[in-house]
Design an enzyme around this catalytic site. Structure first.
Site, PDB file in Angstrom:
ATOM      1  N   GLU A 121      -0.116 -12.745  -1.423  1.00  0.00           N
ATOM      2  CA  GLU A 121      -1.537 -12.836  -1.722  1.00  0.00           C
ATOM      3  C   GLU A 121      -1.812 -14.060  -2.593  1.00  0.00           C
ATOM      4  OE1 GLU A 121      -2.965  -9.246  -3.495  1.00  0.00           O
ATOM      5  OE2 GLU A 121      -2.185  -7.957  -1.903  1.00  0.00           O
ATOM      6  N   LYS A 170       4.643 -11.388   3.398  1.00  0.00           N
ATOM      7  CA  LYS A 170       3.222 -11.638   3.140  1.00  0.00           C
ATOM      8  C   LYS A 170       2.989 -11.774   1.642  1.00  0.00           C
ATOM      9  CE  LYS A 170      -0.108  -8.478   3.861  1.00  0.00           C
ATOM     10  NZ  LYS A 170      -0.792  -8.373   2.539  1.00  0.00           N
ATOM     11  N   SER A 192       0.828  -1.210   0.000  1.00  0.00           N
ATOM     12  CA  SER A 192       0.000   0.000   0.000  1.00  0.00           C
ATOM     13  C   SER A 192       0.864   1.262   0.000  1.00  0.00           C
ATOM     14  CB  SER A 192      -0.940   0.007   1.203  1.00  0.00           C
ATOM     15  OG  SER A 192      -0.247  -0.304   2.400  1.00  0.00           O
ATOM     16  N   ASP A 234       5.293  -6.994   2.567  1.00  0.00           N
ATOM     17  CA  ASP A 234       4.591  -7.524   1.403  1.00  0.00           C
ATOM     18  C   ASP A 234       5.564  -7.826   0.277  1.00  0.00           C
ATOM     19  OD1 ASP A 234       1.871  -7.730   1.979  1.00  0.00           O
ATOM     20  OD2 ASP A 234       1.495  -5.615   1.587  1.00  0.00           O
ATOM     21  N   GLU A 271      -9.182 -10.165   3.905  1.00  0.00           N
ATOM     22  CA  GLU A 271      -9.578  -8.792   3.586  1.00  0.00           C
ATOM     23  C   GLU A 271     -10.952  -8.747   2.938  1.00  0.00           C
ATOM     24  OE1 GLU A 271      -8.029  -4.783   1.199  1.00  0.00           O
ATOM     25  OE2 GLU A 271      -6.685  -6.489   1.473  1.00  0.00           O
TER      26      GLU A 271
END
Length: 278
Positions: free
Chosen positions: A129, A127, A59, A97, A196
């Site tokens: 996804e 992390k 982010s 991330d 999320e």
């Protein structure tokens, strides 16, 4: 205290948060607090508060650079932000991330990128996804001795596939796949999982079925912890107001008021005063 135990104390004397400690927190029902940070100064403040986990999120692409999505940020940029945060943190567990494109393709490249990030930042965890689609990369990184926090539900790196930031896993098929992916990530050896923007009841089910900690963002209260983007919860970002966001401050207003007062003081020659001069 043994030398081994001393190694898990931070420089401040407080017990360092580790993957094992997060598991202990889940087992005793203690909620996990997690916030993002991207630079030395803010990471210093957030770590001082006693936060459990600091996420150096991709982010940063949005809040630090101004990109519309998280996709443009690179491995080297994540390393820059990760090193800045690690230079500040004494107690919190730091998760970084892996950015878009650094692990979705060749698993060997994924491991190489993961090792590069860990070596150059000295972070605690990475992390990623995704579930079944990236499981070979997950296994390779875990086999290299690198802890992984999974991420399911709304996955911002896949936003172009979704075409919307709407709530995910509302239909039975997607909910079923999310549960399967969560169990798959746990079985592979992931230390924790972020969910999320999914229905609260689904998140509750996942958290109850998994033995690893489940941290939510827009996933209701029946998970093991919560994460928010620091810029959002402090009110620095006025243009982002999802349902799950609670603002704990209005720093946009505080900062603009302070800067406008500074401008006025400079223009009127009130600053600096004689006491503020040499």
């Amino acid at each position: 205290m043994s030398e081994e135990q001393k190694g898990y104390l931070s420089a401040s004397g407080k017990r360092k948060v580790t993957t094992h400690r997060l598991l202990e927190m889940k087992q005793r029902g203690e909620k996990i607090s997690m916030l993002t940070a991207y630079d030395y100064s803010m990471a210093s403040v957030i770590d001082f508060t006693g936060i459990d986990v600091i996420l150096v999120g991709d982010s940063a692409s949005n809040v630090m650079v101004g990109n519309t999505t998280t996709l443009p940020i690179t491995v080297d940029q994540m390393i820059y932000h990760g090193k800045s945060v690690m230079n500040a943190v004494k107690r919190a567990m730091v998760v970084i991330d892996m950015p878009f494109g650094s692990y979705q393709g060749n698993p060997y490249e994924a491991v190489s990128n993961a090792v590069k990030i860990m070596k150059e930042t000295q972070a605690d965890c990475l992390k990623l996804e995704g579930g079944k689609e990236i499981i070979e990369a997950v296994k390779g990184i875990l086999n290299a001795g690198i802890p992984i926090m999974g991420h399911l539900g709304l996955m911002p790196q896949s936003i172009n596939k979704y075409g919307t930031y709407a709530v995910r896993a509302q239909d039975d098929d997607e909910a079923r796949k999310l549960i399967e992916d969560a169990l798959l990530l746990q079985e592979a050896g992931c230390c924790s999982l972020v969910l999320e923007k999914i229905p609260a009841e689904l998140a509750k089910r996942v958290a109850s079925e998994l033995t690893i900690p489940v941290i939510g963002i827009g996933a209701g209260q029946h998970v093991d912890g919560q994460v928010l983007v620091m810029h959002d919860m402090l009110g620095l970002n006025k243009g982002f107001s999802p349902r799950f966001l609670r603002r704990y401050a209005n720093l946009f207003g505080d900062i603009t008021t302070a800067v406008q007062k500074y401008i006025n003081d400079v223009k009127s020659s009130d600053f600096p005063s004689e006491d503020e001069s040499y």
